[in-house]
Design a protein around this motif. Structure first.
Motif, PDB file in Angstrom:
ATOM      1  N   ASP A 111     -13.506   7.947   1.714  1.00 34.04           N
ATOM      2  CA  ASP A 111     -13.345   8.038   3.172  1.00 34.04           C
ATOM      3  C   ASP A 111     -13.061   6.661   3.767  1.00 34.04           C
ATOM      4  O   ASP A 111     -13.881   5.748   3.651  1.00 34.04           O
ATOM      5  N   ILE A 112     -11.931   6.516   4.429  1.00 35.55           N
ATOM      6  CA  ILE A 112     -11.607   5.222   5.047  1.00 35.55           C
ATOM      7  C   ILE A 112     -12.635   4.877   6.130  1.00 35.55           C
ATOM      8  O   ILE A 112     -12.913   3.701   6.376  1.00 35.55           O
ATOM      9  N   SER A 113     -13.238   5.907   6.729  1.00 43.94           N
ATOM     10  CA  SER A 113     -14.289   5.631   7.726  1.00 43.94           C
ATOM     11  C   SER A 113     -15.522   5.020   7.066  1.00 43.94           C
ATOM     12  O   SER A 113     -16.279   4.294   7.714  1.00 43.94           O
ATOM     13  N   ALA A 114     -15.750   5.319   5.784  1.00 46.17           N
ATOM     14  CA  ALA A 114     -16.876   4.727   5.049  1.00 46.17           C
ATOM     15  C   ALA A 114     -16.489   3.374   4.455  1.00 46.17           C
ATOM     16  O   ALA A 114     -17.356   2.538   4.194  1.00 46.17           O
ATOM     17  N   ALA A 115     -15.184   3.162   4.230  1.00 48.59           N
ATOM     18  CA  ALA A 115     -14.719   1.839   3.783  1.00 48.59           C
ATOM     19  C   ALA A 115     -14.747   0.853   4.949  1.00 48.59           C
ATOM     20  O   ALA A 115     -14.909  -0.360   4.751  1.00 48.59           O
ATOM     21  N   ALA A 116     -14.595   1.366   6.166  1.00 46.02           N
ATOM     22  CA  ALA A 116     -14.417   0.501   7.341  1.00 46.02           C
ATOM     23  C   ALA A 116     -15.556  -0.492   7.571  1.00 46.02           C
ATOM     24  O   ALA A 116     -15.288  -1.651   7.900  1.00 46.02           O
ATOM     25  N   PRO A 117     -16.840  -0.097   7.403  1.00 41.60           N
ATOM     26  CA  PRO A 117     -17.888  -1.112   7.604  1.00 41.60           C
ATOM     27  C   PRO A 117     -17.707  -2.301   6.671  1.00 41.60           C
ATOM     28  O   PRO A 117     -17.925  -3.453   7.083  1.00 41.60           O
ATOM     29  N   TRP A 118     -17.270  -2.055   5.436  1.00 39.41           N
ATOM     30  CA  TRP A 118     -17.115  -3.149   4.462  1.00 39.41           C
ATOM     31  C   TRP A 118     -15.871  -3.968   4.787  1.00 39.41           C
ATOM     32  O   TRP A 118     -15.859  -5.186   4.581  1.00 39.41           O
TER      33      TRP A 118
END
Ligand code: S3P
Length: 430
Positions: free
Chosen positions: A234-241
């Motif tokens: 999920d790019i939304s889960a990659a986004a914080p990193w």
């Protein structure tokens, strides 16, 4: 639950973010009404997607999870769902509720959909109105709030211009369109995520999309084919990193197997426009969806403007963008993002409040935020307000602030990223 974070000395290593939440919901629901069995690998076992699975079980769909990340679905067929004996609890999940409304409007039985306090306060008229035009019978609380009651009935295709850019609304209409007489045409004001269209096309639906802002779907003649797939990260889960790495002075991270569907990559475009060092490598396809590895390094950032089509392409990442621009040189305007106000929390307000508690100066507008950077953040007590995206944004902010930051209701990350805290530890070098 409280969590305390401080700035790691460095960020290194590689991570595989969890499976895409939107695709996991869709794989469970669409395979549930398909004819036959499917195996979904890298399914996201987050609170939101588990709510969808429980609803599907109550609707008579058989499924099992032989291990944490695998879902096997025994589809009931397009007419095979059963009247649920009790209300369907969608918990915190807008996707569960809005997509199921589209399916259930066409089933020959009564369904009641409810959810937690946040979901019961979110607008549902946006799905009720078009579905009623298709002939659906839906009752709601005042101002179109859940619980919703639906008496399924036969539907007819419509042409509908969506007043707001929403993939959930679009998906509800498309799903109802599979059951509706004739053709259903949906026009979008902006390009929202197209996971529904891609997956239904793979499953044999007569659906046309991708040439301009219009989707056309015809009534299903036969059955939907079950679709086995591996869910992209999920790019939304990659986004914080991504945001943590670009704003940290000593970072290099590789994020593997991330979905890079162009309707979802607004966060990458925004960060690159701010001067971030991000490389997309090893692009390939998993079923109907593009996947890649993303390499991200520390860099110096400048302000930007976020508006227009960038907004729906990065809608869930905008709190993180607001954080990134606090640390960037110059002014940033995020506008035309009033949809943020009707997410799991009012994210214009909760983002501004959270960043202000860390000492940032952020101006709130009805449809967005203005931030002048660079600013120094200093550790503090912050509140996620039970919103998973706020909890993650505040954790990243705490890792970029001086001193210690304590996040209240830190457990809400489990709505979309159950192992977020563990992944933060994995990449932190102290
Ligand atoms: C989603 C669509 C978006 C997004 C949400 C997931 C989906 O909501 O914010 O997290 O899976 O279709 P809207 O449709 O309200 O924009």
């Amino acid at each position: 639950m409280l969590r305390t974070v401080r700035r790691p000395r460095a960020l290194r290593g590689s991570l595989t973010p969890p499976g895409n939440k939107s695709i996991s919901h869709r794989a469970a629901i669409f395979n549930g009404i398909a004819d036959g069995s499917a195996i979904v690998e890298n399914f996201l076992p987050s609170a939101d997607c588990l709510a969808t699975l429980r609803c599907m079980r109550r609707l008579g769909v058989g499924w099992r999870r032989p291990d944490e990340l695998t879902l096997e679905v025994e589809g009931a067929g397009k007419q095979g769902l059963k009247e649920p004996e009790a209300a369907l609890d969608c918990a915190n999940s807008g996707t569960t509720m809005r997509l199921l409304v589209g399916v259930l409007a066409a089933q020959p039985f009564l369904s009641i959909l409810t959810g937690d306090g946040s979901l019961r306060s979110r607008p549902m008229a946006r799905v009720i109105d078009p579905l009623e035009q298709m002939g659906a019978r839906i009752w709601s609380r005042r101002e179109g709030r859940a619980p919703l009651a639906l008496q399924g009935t036969s539907l007819r295709g419509i042409r509908y211009g969506m007043p707001v850019a929403s993939a959930q609304v679009k998906s509800a209409i498309i799903l109802a369109g599979l059951y509706a007489e004739g053709e259903t045409v949906v026009e979008e004001p902006g390009p929202t995520r197209d996971h529904t269209e891609r997956m239904l096309q793979e499953m044999g639906a007569d659906i046309r999309f991708g040439e301009g802002p219009v989707v056309r779907v015809k009534q299903l003649r036969g059955e939907l084919k079950p679709l086995s797939l591996r869910v992209p990260g999920d790019i939304s889960a990659a986004a914080p990193w991504l945001v943590l790495a670009v704003a940290h002075p000593d970072a290099e991270l590789r994020l593997a197997d991330v979905g890079v569907n162009p309707t979802r990559t607004g966060i990458i475009d925004i960060l690159i426009s701010m001067g971030a060092q991000i490389e997309i490598e090893n692009e390939r396809r998993w079923g109907g969806e593009p996947v890649a590895d993303i390499v991200v390094r520390s860099g110096s950032l400048c302000g930007t403007i976020v508006e227009g089509h960038l907004v729906p392409r990065s809608i869930d990442e905008l709190p993180l963008v607001a954080l990134a621009v606090c640390l960037a040189e110059g002014e940033t305007v995020i506008r035309e993002a009033q949809e943020l106000r009707v997410k799991e929390s009012d994210r214009v307000r909760t983002t501004a409040d959270g960043l202000r508690r860390l000492g940032a100066r952020v101006d709130e507008m009805p449809d967005g935020l203005i931030v002048k950077g660079p600013q120094r953040l200093s550790g503090s007590r912050v509140y996620s307000r039970g919103d998973h995206r706020q909890a993650m944004m505040l954790a990243v902010a705490g890792c970029l602030a001086d001193g210690e930051t304590t996040i209240h209701k830190a457990e809400s990350v489990a709505v979309s990223y159950p192992w977020f805290w563990n992944h933060l530890q994995v990449i932190s070098v102290d």
